[in-house]
Design an enzyme around this catalytic site. Structure first.
Site, mmCIF file in Angstrom:
data_model
loop_
_atom_site.group_PDB
_atom_site.id
_atom_site.type_symbol
_atom_site.label_atom_id
_atom_site.label_comp_id
_atom_site.label_asym_id
_atom_site.label_seq_id
_atom_site.Cartn_x
_atom_site.Cartn_y
_atom_site.Cartn_z
ATOM 1 N N ARG A 49 -5.726 33.252 111.773
ATOM 2 C CA ARG A 49 -6.186 34.591 112.205
ATOM 3 C C ARG A 49 -5.660 35.716 111.305
ATOM 4 O O ARG A 49 -5.381 36.814 111.761
ATOM 5 C CB ARG A 49 -5.789 34.890 113.657
ATOM 6 C CG ARG A 49 -6.353 33.937 114.656
ATOM 7 C CD ARG A 49 -7.854 34.122 114.858
ATOM 8 N NE ARG A 49 -8.371 33.130 115.769
ATOM 9 C CZ ARG A 49 -8.837 31.931 115.395
ATOM 10 N NH1 ARG A 49 -8.889 31.604 114.105
ATOM 11 N NH2 ARG A 49 -9.294 31.073 116.267
ATOM 12 N N SER A 88 -10.026 38.900 124.262
ATOM 13 C CA SER A 88 -8.646 38.772 124.764
ATOM 14 C C SER A 88 -7.877 40.035 124.404
ATOM 15 O O SER A 88 -7.812 40.410 123.226
ATOM 16 C CB SER A 88 -7.969 37.568 124.133
ATOM 17 O OG SER A 88 -8.623 36.405 124.583
ATOM 18 N N GLU A 110 -3.805 42.695 121.176
ATOM 19 C CA GLU A 110 -4.531 42.106 120.058
ATOM 20 C C GLU A 110 -5.614 43.104 119.633
ATOM 21 O O GLU A 110 -5.963 43.217 118.473
ATOM 22 C CB GLU A 110 -5.177 40.805 120.521
ATOM 23 C CG GLU A 110 -5.693 39.970 119.416
ATOM 24 C CD GLU A 110 -5.725 38.488 119.769
ATOM 25 O OE1 GLU A 110 -6.395 37.772 119.059
ATOM 26 O OE2 GLU A 110 -5.091 38.064 120.746
HETATM 27 C C1 LIG Z 1 -16.098 38.728 124.050
HETATM 28 C C2 LIG Z 1 -15.223 38.524 122.822
HETATM 29 C C3 LIG Z 1 -14.797 37.240 122.479
HETATM 30 C C4 LIG Z 1 -13.988 37.015 121.351
HETATM 31 N N1 LIG Z 1 -13.625 35.728 121.012
HETATM 32 C C5 LIG Z 1 -12.926 35.490 119.865
HETATM 33 C C6 LIG Z 1 -12.635 34.126 119.413
HETATM 34 O O1 LIG Z 1 -13.003 33.153 120.047
HETATM 35 N N2 LIG Z 1 -11.971 33.958 118.225
HETATM 36 C C7 LIG Z 1 -11.554 35.012 117.447
HETATM 37 O O2 LIG Z 1 -10.987 34.781 116.355
HETATM 38 N N3 LIG Z 1 -11.776 36.298 117.860
HETATM 39 C C8 LIG Z 1 -12.462 36.575 119.032
HETATM 40 N N4 LIG Z 1 -12.755 37.882 119.432
HETATM 41 C C9 LIG Z 1 -12.178 38.993 118.686
HETATM 42 C C10 LIG Z 1 -13.053 39.311 117.486
HETATM 43 O O3 LIG Z 1 -12.442 38.645 116.422
HETATM 44 C C11 LIG Z 1 -13.122 40.794 117.254
HETATM 45 O O4 LIG Z 1 -13.653 41.503 118.250
HETATM 46 C C12 LIG Z 1 -13.114 41.329 115.885
HETATM 47 O O5 LIG Z 1 -11.772 41.666 115.767
HETATM 48 C C13 LIG Z 1 -13.799 42.609 115.559
HETATM 49 O O6 LIG Z 1 -15.030 42.522 115.073
HETATM 50 P P1 LIG Z 1 -15.938 43.747 114.582
HETATM 51 O O7 LIG Z 1 -16.711 43.127 113.502
HETATM 52 O O8 LIG Z 1 -16.650 44.392 115.738
HETATM 53 O O9 LIG Z 1 -14.933 44.809 113.929
HETATM 54 P P2 LIG Z 1 -14.367 46.210 114.448
HETATM 55 O O10 LIG Z 1 -13.789 46.049 115.835
HETATM 56 O O11 LIG Z 1 -15.365 47.272 114.245
HETATM 57 O O12 LIG Z 1 -13.173 46.404 113.411
HETATM 58 C C14 LIG Z 1 -12.118 45.484 113.337
HETATM 59 C C15 LIG Z 1 -11.146 45.932 112.248
HETATM 60 O O13 LIG Z 1 -11.762 45.865 110.958
HETATM 61 C C16 LIG Z 1 -11.601 47.105 110.237
HETATM 62 N N5 LIG Z 1 -12.796 47.329 109.365
HETATM 63 C C17 LIG Z 1 -14.027 47.743 109.758
HETATM 64 N N6 LIG Z 1 -14.853 47.837 108.675
HETATM 65 C C18 LIG Z 1 -14.133 47.460 107.596
HETATM 66 C C19 LIG Z 1 -14.434 47.321 106.188
HETATM 67 N N7 LIG Z 1 -15.654 47.543 105.666
HETATM 68 N N8 LIG Z 1 -13.449 46.895 105.364
HETATM 69 C C20 LIG Z 1 -12.206 46.612 105.851
HETATM 70 N N9 LIG Z 1 -11.867 46.720 107.157
HETATM 71 C C21 LIG Z 1 -12.813 47.140 108.019
HETATM 72 C C22 LIG Z 1 -11.492 48.140 111.376
HETATM 73 O O14 LIG Z 1 -10.834 49.306 110.934
HETATM 74 C C23 LIG Z 1 -10.684 47.386 112.425
HETATM 75 O O15 LIG Z 1 -9.316 47.441 112.183
HETATM 76 C C24 LIG Z 1 -13.570 38.124 120.551
HETATM 77 C C25 LIG Z 1 -13.996 39.420 120.896
HETATM 78 C C26 LIG Z 1 -14.828 39.638 122.008
HETATM 79 C C27 LIG Z 1 -15.284 41.034 122.334
#
Ligand SMILES: Cc1cc2nc3c(=O)[nH]c(=O)nc-3n(C[C@H](O)[C@H](O)[C@H](O)COP(=O)(O)OP(=O)(O)OC[C@H]3O[C@@H](n4cnc5c(N)ncnc54)[C@H](O)[C@@H]3O)c2cc1C
Length: 296
Positions: free
Chosen positions: A170, A218, A290
Site C-alpha cells: 500500500r 475503511s 487512513e
Molecule cells: C468503498 C471503498 C472501498 C475501498 N476498498 C479498498 C481496497 O479494497 N483496497 C485498497 O487498497 N483501497 C481501498 N479503498 C481506498 C482507495 O484506495 C481510495 O479511496 C483511494 O485512496 C483514493 O482514490 P481516488 O482515486 O479517488 O483519489 P483521491 O481520494 O482523489 O486522492 C487520493 C490522494 O491522491 C492525491 N492525488 C490526486 N491526484 C493526484 C495526481 N495527479 N498526482 C499525485 N497525487 C494525486 C490526492 O491529493 C490524495 O492525497 C476503498 C475506498 C472506498 C471508498
C-alpha cells in the site's frame, strides 16, 4: 492577488469528496488536457510566490474536507482516456480513469481477465499506483511498467520506471514524497501475478458486504494484527451510534458514513474524535485515519 485568469474563484467542491460535506475552494483549476498540464507550472510558481498550499484531487474517494472554505488552490485531475493493445497486452491510461471501468472493459471487450478483482473498486488508476492498491492479494505493482509525471520542483515531464517507484505494501515513492503530478501510467498485462490466490467473489463482496453510503472506505488503519479497527469500534459500542446522521456502519464498523448530502464536516470530526477517545480509553491505542482529512 489573483493574477492567473484561468483559476476559478469560490467554487463549490462539495461533490468532489466521497463524504459530500459542504465545502468551497477559494481557487480552483481542472486539468482536462495536455495544455492544462503545462499551465500547472505557472500555477505552481504562483502558489510558491503567494505561499499557497495546493491540493490535488482525483475522484475524492479518500478525502474528507474539514473546512468551509479551502483557502488555497484545489486542482482536480480530469485527464481521461485509455487504450489497450491486444497484441502486446500493454495498457496505457491517463490517471483519472476509474480502475473498475478499465477492468470491466478489459474483460468484456478484450477477453482480458487479469484485473477481474479490480471490478467494483471505486478509485482511479492513478491512485492504484500511488497507494499500490490491491484487492484480495492482487496488487497494482505486479503489472506496472512506467508512469509519466510532472516533477513539481523543476517542472520536467519525465518517465519513471518501476524500479524508481519503490512499491511496497500500500505504498510507493508518490506517497512518501509529494513532488509529482502523475499524468499517465502504463501496464504490461501479459502475466497474472498474485501473492496468494483467493476464492472470494469480489463483485458480490463489493455489492453486498460493503456499505453503500457516502464513505471513504475503511476509515482507520488497523492498529495491529490482533485488533482490527472495526473490532475496536464495535468493542466501544460505537456501531449503531448515530450523531446527526453520521455513523459507523452497522455492516462494517470501520466505514464512517454520512447519510445525507452536504452535511457539516464538524459532525464527521465529532465521530472521529469520539472513536479515537473511546478506543484510547479502552485499549490504550491511538487510532490513525487512513482517509486523508484536509484542513486549511
Ligand atoms: C468503498 C471503498 C472501498 C475501498 N476498498 C479498498 C481496497 O479494497 N483496497 C485498497 O487498497 N483501497 C481501498 N479503498 C481506498 C482507495 O484506495 C481510495 O479511496 C483511494 O485512496 C483514493 O482514490 P481516488 O482515486 O479517488 O483519489 P483521491 O481520494 O482523489 O486522492 C487520493 C490522494 O491522491 C492525491 N492525488 C490526486 N491526484 C493526484 C495526481 N495527479 N498526482 C499525485 N497525487 C494525486 C490526492 O491529493 C490524495 O492525497 C476503498 C475506498 C472506498 C471508498
Amino acid at each position: 492577488m489573483i493574477n492567473i485568469n484561468y483559476l476559478q474563484t469560490n467554487v463549490d467542491i462539495s461533490k468532489l469528496s466521497n463524504f459530500k460535506t459542504k465545502a468551497f475552494a477559494k481557487l480552483y483549476f481542472e486539468v482536462k488536457s495536455r495544455q492544462d498540464v503545462d499551465k500547472l507550472k505557472e500555477i505552481f510558481d504562483f502558489a510558491k510566490k503567494e505561499k499557497l498550499k495546493v491540493l490535488f484531487i482525483w475522484w475524492g474517494t479518500n478525502l474528507l474536507f474539514a473546512f468551509d472554505m479551502f483557502e488555497w488552490i484545489v486542482i482536480k485531475n480530469c485527464l481521461q482516456w485509455w487504450t489497450y493493445d491486444k497484441k502486446t497486452k500493454i495498457l496505457e491510461a491517463y490517471t483519472s480513469e476509474k480502475i473498475r471501468d478499465i477492468a470491466k472493459s478489459l474483460e468484456d471487450d478484450y477477453g482480458q481477465d487479469i484485473w477481474h478483482r479490480f471490478i467494483g473498486l471505486p478509485w482511479t488508476i492513478g491512485w492504484a499506483v500511488v497507494g499500490n492498491a490491491g484487492c484480495f492479494w492482487l496488487e497494482t505493482e505486479w503489472n506496472f511498467l512506467e508512469a509519466e509525471v510532472l516533477n513539481l520542483y523543476n517542472y520536467d515531464i519525465t518517465i519513471l520506471q518501476k524500479n524508481e517507484i519503490n512499491f511496497s505494501y500500500r505504498n510507493s515513492i508518490f506517497k512518501e514524497k509529494e513532488g509529482y503530478f502523475i499524468i499517465k501510467v502504463k501496464f504490461d498485462l501479459n502475466e497474472k501475478v498474485e501473492k496468494y490466490s483467493s476464492e472470494v467473489d469480489n463483485i458480490d463482496f463489493r455489492e453486498n458486504k460493503q456499505p453503500k453510503w457516502n464513505s471513504g472506505g475503511s476509515f482507520f488503519k488497523n492498529p495491529s494484527k490482533e485488533l482490527s479497527a472495526w473490532k475496536a469500534i464495535e468493542e466501544v459500542w460505537l456501531k449503531w451510534y448515530n450523531h446527526n446522521w453520521v455513523l459507523f456502519s452497522p455492516l462494517h464498523a470501520n466505514f464512517l458514513i454520512n447519510t445525507k448530502l452536504n452535511w457539516d464536516w464538524r459532525d464527521l470530526i465529532y465521530m472521529i474524535d469520539l472513536a479515537k477517545t473511546k478506543v484510547k480509553d479502552r485499549f490504550s491505542i491511538d487510532l490513525e485515519p487512513e482517509v486523508r482529512i484536509i484542513t486549511n
